[in-house]
Design a protein around this motif. Structure first.
Motif, short mmCIF file in Angstrom:
data_model
loop_
_atom_site.label_atom_id
_atom_site.label_comp_id
_atom_site.label_asym_id
_atom_site.label_seq_id
_atom_site.Cartn_x
_atom_site.Cartn_y
_atom_site.Cartn_z
N SER A 34 0.71 -1.04 -0.14
CA SER A 34 -0.12 -0.05 0.07
C SER A 34 0.73 1.31 0.02
O SER A 34 0.50 2.34 -0.45
N ASN A 35 2.15 1.34 0.42
CA ASN A 35 3.08 2.27 0.64
C ASN A 35 4.19 2.33 -0.29
O ASN A 35 4.72 3.36 -0.43
N CYS A 36 4.18 1.38 -1.11
CA CYS A 36 5.38 1.30 -2.38
C CYS A 36 5.48 0.07 -3.05
O CYS A 36 4.53 -0.97 -2.75
N ILE A 37 6.21 0.13 -4.16
CA ILE A 37 6.23 -0.81 -5.07
C ILE A 37 7.38 -1.15 -4.92
O ILE A 37 8.42 -0.57 -4.97
N VAL A 38 7.65 -2.81 -4.60
CA VAL A 38 8.92 -3.43 -4.65
C VAL A 38 9.17 -4.19 -5.81
O VAL A 38 8.23 -5.11 -6.29
N ILE A 39 10.46 -3.89 -6.58
CA ILE A 39 10.69 -4.53 -7.90
C ILE A 39 11.95 -5.41 -7.50
O ILE A 39 12.95 -4.72 -7.07
N LEU A 40 11.94 -6.73 -7.75
CA LEU A 40 13.26 -7.20 -7.48
C LEU A 40 13.58 -7.98 -8.90
O LEU A 40 12.77 -8.65 -9.26
N VAL A 41 14.78 -7.72 -9.21
CA VAL A 41 15.49 -7.86 -10.43
C VAL A 41 16.68 -8.81 -10.19
O VAL A 41 17.70 -8.17 -9.58
N THR A 42 17.05 -9.95 -10.66
CA THR A 42 17.97 -10.71 -10.30
C THR A 42 18.65 -11.74 -11.42
O THR A 42 17.52 -12.49 -12.06
N GLN A 43 19.78 -11.72 -11.72
CA GLN A 43 20.58 -12.96 -12.43
C GLN A 43 21.54 -13.78 -11.75
O GLN A 43 22.05 -14.61 -12.03
N LEU A 44 21.43 -13.27 -10.34
CA LEU A 44 22.49 -14.05 -9.58
C LEU A 44 21.70 -14.97 -8.40
O LEU A 44 22.54 -15.36 -7.27
N SER A 45 20.38 -14.96 -8.35
CA SER A 45 19.53 -15.84 -7.48
C SER A 45 19.59 -14.93 -6.06
O SER A 45 19.55 -15.52 -5.12
N SER A 46 20.00 -13.84 -6.03
CA SER A 46 20.24 -12.97 -4.84
C SER A 46 20.14 -11.32 -5.21
O SER A 46 20.34 -11.17 -6.46
N VAL A 47 20.07 -10.73 -4.31
CA VAL A 47 19.81 -9.24 -4.61
C VAL A 47 21.06 -8.65 -3.89
O VAL A 47 21.20 -8.79 -2.72
N GLY A 48 21.54 -7.62 -4.53
CA GLY A 48 23.18 -7.12 -4.05
C GLY A 48 22.70 -5.54 -3.50
O GLY A 48 23.36 -5.36 -2.55
N SER A 49 21.84 -4.97 -4.19
CA SER A 49 21.53 -3.63 -3.69
C SER A 49 20.09 -3.23 -3.55
O SER A 49 19.36 -3.92 -4.38
N LEU A 50 19.79 -2.22 -2.62
CA LEU A 50 18.23 -1.76 -2.76
C LEU A 50 18.48 -0.48 -3.15
O LEU A 50 19.26 0.36 -2.39
N VAL A 118 1.27 7.29 -6.67
CA VAL A 118 2.59 8.01 -6.17
C VAL A 118 3.38 7.20 -5.37
O VAL A 118 4.30 8.05 -4.64
N ARG A 119 3.00 5.88 -5.33
CA ARG A 119 3.98 5.34 -4.33
C ARG A 119 5.39 5.19 -4.85
O ARG A 119 5.66 5.05 -6.10
N PRO A 120 6.34 5.15 -4.07
CA PRO A 120 7.74 5.18 -4.57
C PRO A 120 8.09 3.58 -4.89
O PRO A 120 7.36 2.67 -4.56
N VAL A 121 9.07 3.56 -5.62
CA VAL A 121 9.76 2.18 -6.30
C VAL A 121 10.86 2.04 -5.27
O VAL A 121 11.77 2.65 -5.27
N VAL A 122 11.15 0.66 -4.89
CA VAL A 122 12.10 0.34 -4.13
C VAL A 122 12.65 -0.93 -5.08
O VAL A 122 11.93 -2.15 -5.17
N LEU A 123 13.87 -0.72 -5.59
CA LEU A 123 14.22 -1.73 -6.59
C LEU A 123 15.37 -2.52 -5.72
O LEU A 123 16.74 -1.97 -5.31
N GLY A 124 15.18 -3.89 -5.81
CA GLY A 124 16.32 -4.70 -5.37
C GLY A 124 16.94 -5.29 -6.73
O GLY A 124 16.28 -5.74 -7.47
N ILE A 125 18.12 -5.28 -6.66
CA ILE A 125 18.84 -5.86 -8.03
C ILE A 125 20.30 -6.41 -7.87
O ILE A 125 20.95 -5.91 -6.84
N GLY A 126 20.21 -7.41 -8.49
CA GLY A 126 21.63 -8.35 -8.62
C GLY A 126 21.61 -8.67 -10.19
O GLY A 126 21.21 -9.84 -10.44
N LEU A 127 22.45 -7.99 -10.84
CA LEU A 127 22.76 -8.24 -12.50
C LEU A 127 24.06 -8.94 -12.64
O LEU A 127 25.16 -8.35 -11.78
#
Length: 164
Positions: A34-50, A118-127
């Motif tokens: 309800s307060n944000c959108i979380v997008i997780l993108v990984t090619q490493l089976s884990s997230v390295g940065s938020l 207007v919810r912020p996006v929190v991107l978890g990423i590990g490429l």
């Protein structure tokens, strides 16, 4: 290929997708809180940065003038975004600048698809980027070159998982 979770249940809707991007298996999960959108993108089976992306208050002034908004939003790159690393060191490697660019791209894309969300996006990423990969600068502007195809492919995969 996108995969929906069970029917939207309180408090989070979840959509999942996977594809091969640059010959690497890539997983995407999009969670709609309800307060944000979380997008997780990984090619490493884990997230390295938020990375947190918030559409700047300047975008709100665009909403006040419908013609100005229509002109500006025709180009997603014109939507101003504030970025903050929540986890990970933004100066530690060249990948961090690419992560910032991808975070900005995905946040702008979300905003142009639904300007009222207007919810912020929190991107978890590990490429899995090639060793020594870095953004070259030409006349003070980043030359994304090979990364633009990866960015567009990730954007298309995230679009399959839209929860906004």
């Amino acid at each position: 290929m996108a995969l929906d979770s069970e029917p939207s249940v309180f408090p989070v809707s979840i959509k999942l997708a996977a594809a091969r991007i640059d010959a690497k298996h890539t997983d995407v999960a999009v969670l709609g809180f309800s307060n944000c959108i979380v997008i997780l993108v990984t090619q490493l089976s884990s997230v390295g940065s938020l990375v947190q992306c918030v559409v700047s208050q300047l975008a709100d002034t665009m909403l006040a003038d419908p013609q100005h908004m229509a002109d500006q939003l025709a180009n997603e790159a014109s939507v101003p975004v504030d970025i903050k690393f929540l986890l990970g060191n933004p100066g530690a490697c060249a990948a961090s600048s690419l992560y910032q660019i991808l975070a900005t791209f995905l946040s702008q894309r979300k905003h142009t698809q639904n300007p009222n969300d207007v919810r912020p996006v929190v991107l978890g990423i590990g490429l899995d980027l090639p060793r020594g990969y870095k953004v070259s600068m030409d006349d003070g502007m980043p030359d994304l070159g090979a990364f633009s195809s990866t960015m567009n492919a990730v954007g298309a995969l995230v679009d399959e998982c839209r929860v906004w």
